[in-house]
Design an enzyme around this catalytic site. Structure first.
Site, PDB file in Angstrom:
ATOM      1  N   ASP A  12       4.227  12.555 -26.325  1.00 32.67           N
ATOM      2  CA  ASP A  12       2.720  12.594 -26.117  1.00 32.67           C
ATOM      3  C   ASP A  12       1.998  11.620 -26.985  1.00 32.67           C
ATOM      4  O   ASP A  12       2.483  10.880 -27.731  1.00 32.67           O
ATOM      5  CB  ASP A  12       2.938  14.338 -27.057  1.00 32.67           C
ATOM      6  CG  ASP A  12       1.458  14.837 -27.065  1.00 32.67           C
ATOM      7  OD1 ASP A  12       0.438  14.690 -25.976  1.00 32.67           O
ATOM      8  OD2 ASP A  12       1.585  15.815 -27.557  1.00 32.67           O
ATOM      9  N   ASN A  60       0.367  20.251 -16.238  1.00 38.95           N
ATOM     10  CA  ASN A  60      -0.250  19.016 -16.079  1.00 38.95           C
ATOM     11  C   ASN A  60      -1.011  18.753 -14.637  1.00 38.95           C
ATOM     12  O   ASN A  60      -1.890  17.988 -14.787  1.00 38.95           O
ATOM     13  CB  ASN A  60       0.594  17.611 -16.253  1.00 38.95           C
ATOM     14  CG  ASN A  60       1.077  17.613 -17.600  1.00 38.95           C
ATOM     15  OD1 ASN A  60       2.364  17.090 -17.726  1.00 38.95           O
ATOM     16  ND2 ASN A  60       0.358  17.871 -18.696  1.00 38.95           N
TER      17      ASN A  60
HETATM   18  C1  FPP Z   1       1.351  12.614 -22.786  1.00 42.14           C
HETATM   19  O1  FPP Z   1       0.227  11.961 -23.281  1.00 42.14           O
HETATM   20  C2  FPP Z   1       2.012  11.913 -21.697  1.00 42.14           C
HETATM   21  C3  FPP Z   1       1.900  12.267 -20.278  1.00 42.14           C
HETATM   22  C4  FPP Z   1       1.230  13.747 -19.715  1.00 42.14           C
HETATM   23  C5  FPP Z   1       2.434  11.428 -19.367  1.00 42.14           C
HETATM   24  C6  FPP Z   1       3.651  10.808 -19.652  1.00 42.14           C
HETATM   25  C7  FPP Z   1       3.836   9.631 -18.842  1.00 42.14           C
HETATM   26  C8  FPP Z   1       4.275   8.538 -19.302  1.00 42.14           C
HETATM   27  C9  FPP Z   1       4.777   8.179 -20.601  1.00 42.14           C
HETATM   28  C10 FPP Z   1       4.200   7.286 -18.185  1.00 42.14           C
HETATM   29  C11 FPP Z   1       5.380   6.910 -17.418  1.00 42.14           C
HETATM   30  C12 FPP Z   1       6.463   7.784 -17.460  1.00 42.14           C
HETATM   31  C13 FPP Z   1       7.402   7.656 -16.195  1.00 42.14           C
HETATM   32  C14 FPP Z   1       8.584   8.617 -16.197  1.00 42.14           C
HETATM   33  C15 FPP Z   1       7.165   6.790 -15.050  1.00 42.14           C
HETATM   34  P1  FPP Z   1      -1.154  12.925 -23.026  1.00 42.14           P
HETATM   35  O2  FPP Z   1      -1.975  12.300 -21.917  1.00 42.14           O
HETATM   36  O3  FPP Z   1      -0.875  14.185 -23.059  1.00 42.14           O
HETATM   37  O4  FPP Z   1      -1.709  12.532 -24.477  1.00 42.14           O
HETATM   38  P2  FPP Z   1      -2.977  13.178 -25.250  1.00 42.14           P
HETATM   39  O5  FPP Z   1      -2.190  14.543 -25.651  1.00 42.14           O
HETATM   40  O6  FPP Z   1      -3.097  12.373 -26.359  1.00 42.14           O
HETATM   41  O7  FPP Z   1      -3.922  13.501 -24.422  1.00 42.14           O
END
Ligand code: FPP
Length: 242
Positions: A12, A60
C-alpha cells in the site's frame, strides 16, 4: 532467526508516496513494481517458501479509468519483461483471483508464466489479481454446495479443512506473517480465511520505500512473537501437560 515460511503483503501507499514527491500516481506504481522485484529476491534469499502479494483487488476497478488502464499495462509489461528473470531464479509464479474481467492478453501471459515456472522450487510467488477474500470464500461455498447437491458430499461433513481445500489457496500453507505498508491497519478483503493465525505487521513506510532492511524488520518482529494457536505459553514450551 526464525524466518516465516509464508509471507503475505498488501503493498500500500504507492499513491501517497507519489504525492509526497509531487509526482503523478503512476510514478508510484512504477516505483512499487521495482520495490516488489527487490522484495521477491530478498525473500527468496532469506529462505521464505511462499510470498503472496495483493496486486489488484476486485474493488480496485472503482479507481479512475486511466489509473486502472495504467496498472493493467504495467502488469502486462512486467510479466512479459520480468518473467525470464524470475524463472532463472527458480521462482514459481502462480495467480489467484477471478479471471473473468481480466483482459485476454493478461490472462494469456499469466497462464504462460504459470506454466513456464511450474517446476521451480526456490520460492512460490502468489500474485493475488482481481482477488478478494470474500470472493474466494464465496467460490469455495459454491463448490461445496454443488458437491452436496450432486450427493458427493454430506453437509454435515463440511469442516474447516474442506473449506481450506476449496479456496484458491488450497495448494499452500496459510501465511505466517502479514505485512501492510503505509500506515493502514486493515485487511481490506485480502486473505480473510487464511490470515486467521498470521502475525500482523504494519509499517508507516510507503510500499516504494519498503526495502530489504524493512523486510528484515518485519521478519525480526515475527521471530520475536510467540505463536500459541489458542494454547498457553507453557504448553508450547512443554512444561505443562497439553
Ligand atoms: C497500492 O497503492 C498499490 C496498488 C493498488 C497496486 C500494486 C501494484 C504494484 C506494487 C505494482 C506492481 C505489481 C505487479 C504484480 C506487477 P495505492 O495506489 O493504493 O496507494 P495509496 O493508498 O497511497 O493511494
Amino acid at each position: 532467526m526464525e524466518v516465516p515460511k509464508h509471507i503475505a503483503i498488501i503493498m500500500d501507499g504507492n499513491g501517497r508516496w507519489s504525492k509526497a514527491h509531487a509526482k503523478p500516481r503512476h510514478f508510484g506504481h512504477k516505483a512499487g513494481l521495482e520495490s516488489l522485484k527487490k522484495i521477491i529476491e530478498a525473500a527468496a534469499k532469506r529462505g521464505v517458501s511462499y510470498l503472496t502479494v495483493f496486486a489488484f483487488g476486485i474493488e480496485n476497478w472503482l479507481r479512475p479509468n486511466d489509473e486502472v488502464n495504467y496498472l493493467m499495462n504495467l502488469f502486462l509489461t512486467a510479466l512479459r519483461r520480468d518473467i525470464g528473470r524470475l524463472h532463472e531464479n527458480s521462482i514459481r509464479v502462480q495467480f489467484i483471483g477471478d479471471r473473468q474481467r481480466v483482459h485476454a492478453d493478461l490472462i494469456r501471459s499469466m497462464q504462460e508464466a504459470e506454466s513456464l515456472t511450474r517446476d521451480n522450487s526456490r520460492m512460490t510467488l502468489i500474485v493475488a489479481f482481481n482477488y478478494s477474500g470474500r470472493w474466494d470464500i464465496r467460490e469455495a461455498c459454491q463448490r461445496l454446495a454443488e458437491k452436496v447437491a450432486a450427493n458427493q458430499l454430506s453437509a454435515a461433513d463440511i469442516n474447516e479443512d474442506l473449506i481450506s481445500q476449496n479456496l484458491s489457496t488450497a495448494a499452500w500453507p496459510d501465511p505466517d506473517l502479514f505485512i501492510r505498508t503505509s500506515g493502514e491497519q486493515r485487511l481490506s478483503n485480502f486473505l480473510l480465511w487464511q490470515l486467521s493465525y498470521a502475525e500482523l505487521y504494519f509499517t508507516d513506510k510507503h510500499w516504494p520505500e519498503f526495502n530489504e532492511a524493512e523486510l528484515d524488520k518485519a521478519i525480526a518482529f515475527y521471530a520475536a512473537r510467540e505463536r500459541r494457536f489458542g494454547k498457553i505459553s507453557e504448553q508450547l514450551k512443554g512444561t505443562e501437560n497439553a
